[in-house]
Design an enzyme around this catalytic site. Structure first.
Site, PDB file in Angstrom:
ATOM      1  CD  GLU A  94      27.339  45.637   8.034  1.00  0.00           C
ATOM      2  OE1 GLU A  94      27.681  46.030   6.893  1.00  0.00           O
ATOM      3  OE2 GLU A  94      27.281  44.951   8.453  1.00  0.00           O
ATOM      4  CG  PHE A 119      23.376  43.961   9.396  1.00  0.00           C
ATOM      5  CD1 PHE A 119      23.158  45.564   9.608  1.00  0.00           C
ATOM      6  CD2 PHE A 119      24.254  43.820  10.289  1.00  0.00           C
ATOM      7  CE1 PHE A 119      23.041  46.103  11.156  1.00  0.00           C
ATOM      8  CE2 PHE A 119      24.734  43.978  11.872  1.00  0.00           C
ATOM      9  CZ  PHE A 119      24.033  45.420  12.656  1.00  0.00           C
ATOM     10  NE  ARG A 202      25.130  32.424  17.095  1.00  0.00           N
ATOM     11  CZ  ARG A 202      25.759  32.680  18.561  1.00  0.00           C
ATOM     12  NH1 ARG A 202      25.162  32.569  19.111  1.00  0.00           N
ATOM     13  NH2 ARG A 202      27.431  33.115  18.390  1.00  0.00           N
TER      14      ARG A 202
END
Length: 349
Positions: A94, A119, A202
């Site tokens: 990340e 993250f 999502r």
């Protein structure tokens, strides 16, 4: 503790799976991670972010998609299939993802960088702070599994992401409610010059706000439903729950208004003060986030500083590490299901 790969795989497990034991018939069990937050029978739309980004990119050649090994789990794979030469898979890194996004933005590109909210907010916070926010780079950070939308325990539950990004200078913070709003938010945040953090729903995402002739505008709160007894100020999936609660409490002659606040920063102070300042209503802030540092405390601080003092309550996640388990059970346990919201409001009246 779960590895990221295990967590990602669990996102695709269906709501119910069949298990067997030697001495019993097959039985249905509920998965710890559910692919959709939609209620049974609720209208949904598939991957609204991925499809909206494709539409944006057709008109904006500077738009690129970047992710840290989570393209499929942030719906960015749809963009990658359409624009493979503008799709960057950065691997499980990340810090590299956001550092590279900053560099590409400095060269005139507009990166949409996706990962899980935990993250971005916890693992890569300093890289976002120093390379994107401080430099005011035009990077759009779009993160799945916000708040309690994962049943996989604290490693995947981003209960404090809004508090962290609210405190970051230059960062716009968006918490959309449903598929309808996500589709509208993608081109809207692209039109904003500067960094944005947006929570992402999502997969099969519920459709709610299209029934209310709603239109997303960055920095604007919208009164989706008026009510004389209670005003719920909400963001994200709690706006969906608040609207469900309003319908349920109408049967008890309790009139609930819902003020949707998708932009957590900058806050629409004018609209919030106008609606919260109407006398005779209980004001309840409801959010899919810890009670510390999110929308509730932002609204409470605004009301105090402005001399507006309604009866005030908060609905949100507790200041603790949350359990793993099935999402419906967890939402009931932590007070953010529609039934739990209705019970709390009735108890306060």
């Amino acid at each position: 503790m779960a590895t990221r790969l295990e967590g990602a795989r669990c996102r695709e497990v269906s709501m119910k799976s069949v298990t067997t034991t030697p001495s019993s018939k097959p039985r249905l069990t509920t998965s710890a991670m559910i692919a959709s937050i939609a209620s049974e029978g609720q209208r949904t739309k598939s991957a609204p972010f991925g499809h909206a980004l494709v539409e944006l990119a057709r008109a904006r050649p500077e738009v690129i998609g970047m992710t840290a090994d989570l393209g499929k789990y942030t719906d960015l794979h749809i963009f990658g299939k359409e624009f493979p030469d503008r799709y960057y898979q950065m691997g499980m890194a990340e810090q590299l993802l956001f550092g590279a996004a900053s560099g590409l933005a400095a060269e005139g590109f507009m990166p949409f960088a996706t990962t899980y909210a935990v993250f971005a907010s916890r693992r890569a916070y300093d890289f976002i702070h120093q390379t994107i926010a401080e430099e005011n780079r035009n990077v759009k950070i779009v993160c799945a599994l916000p708040g309690l939308t994962s049943g996989y325990g604290p490693s995947h539950q981003a209960a404090e992401d809004l508090a962290l990004f609210r405190a970051m200078p230059n960062m716009m913070v968006i918490d959309p409610c449903d598929a309808h709003e996500i589709e509208q938010a993608v081109p809207a945040i692209a039109a904003h010059q500067g960094p944005v953090y947006m929570r992402l729903l999502r997969g099969q995402v519920p459709l709610v706000l299209d029934e209310y002739d709603y239109r997303f505008e960055p920095g604007k709160a919208k009164l989706v439903r008026d009510g004389r007894d209670v005003l719920v100020i909400s963001s994200g999936i709690l706006t969906m729950r608040a609207l469900e609660t309003a319908k349920a409490l109408a049967d008890d002659s309790i009139d609930v208004g819902v003020l949707h606040v998708p932009t957590i920063k900058p806050l629409d102070t004018e609209t919030i003060l106008r609606e919260a300042g109407k006398s005779g209503r209980l004001v309840v802030v409801a959010e899919n986030h810890t009670l510390i540092g999110g929308l509730g405390e932002a609204v409470a601080g605004l009301l105090m500083r402005s001399g507006v003092h309604p009866a005030f309550r908060q609905i949100g996640l507790p200041d603790e590490f949350l359990d793993a388990g099935a999402l419906p059970t967890l939402h009931d346990r932590y007070g953010i299901s529609a039934a739990a919201v209705a019970t709390q409001i009735k108890g306060w009246l």
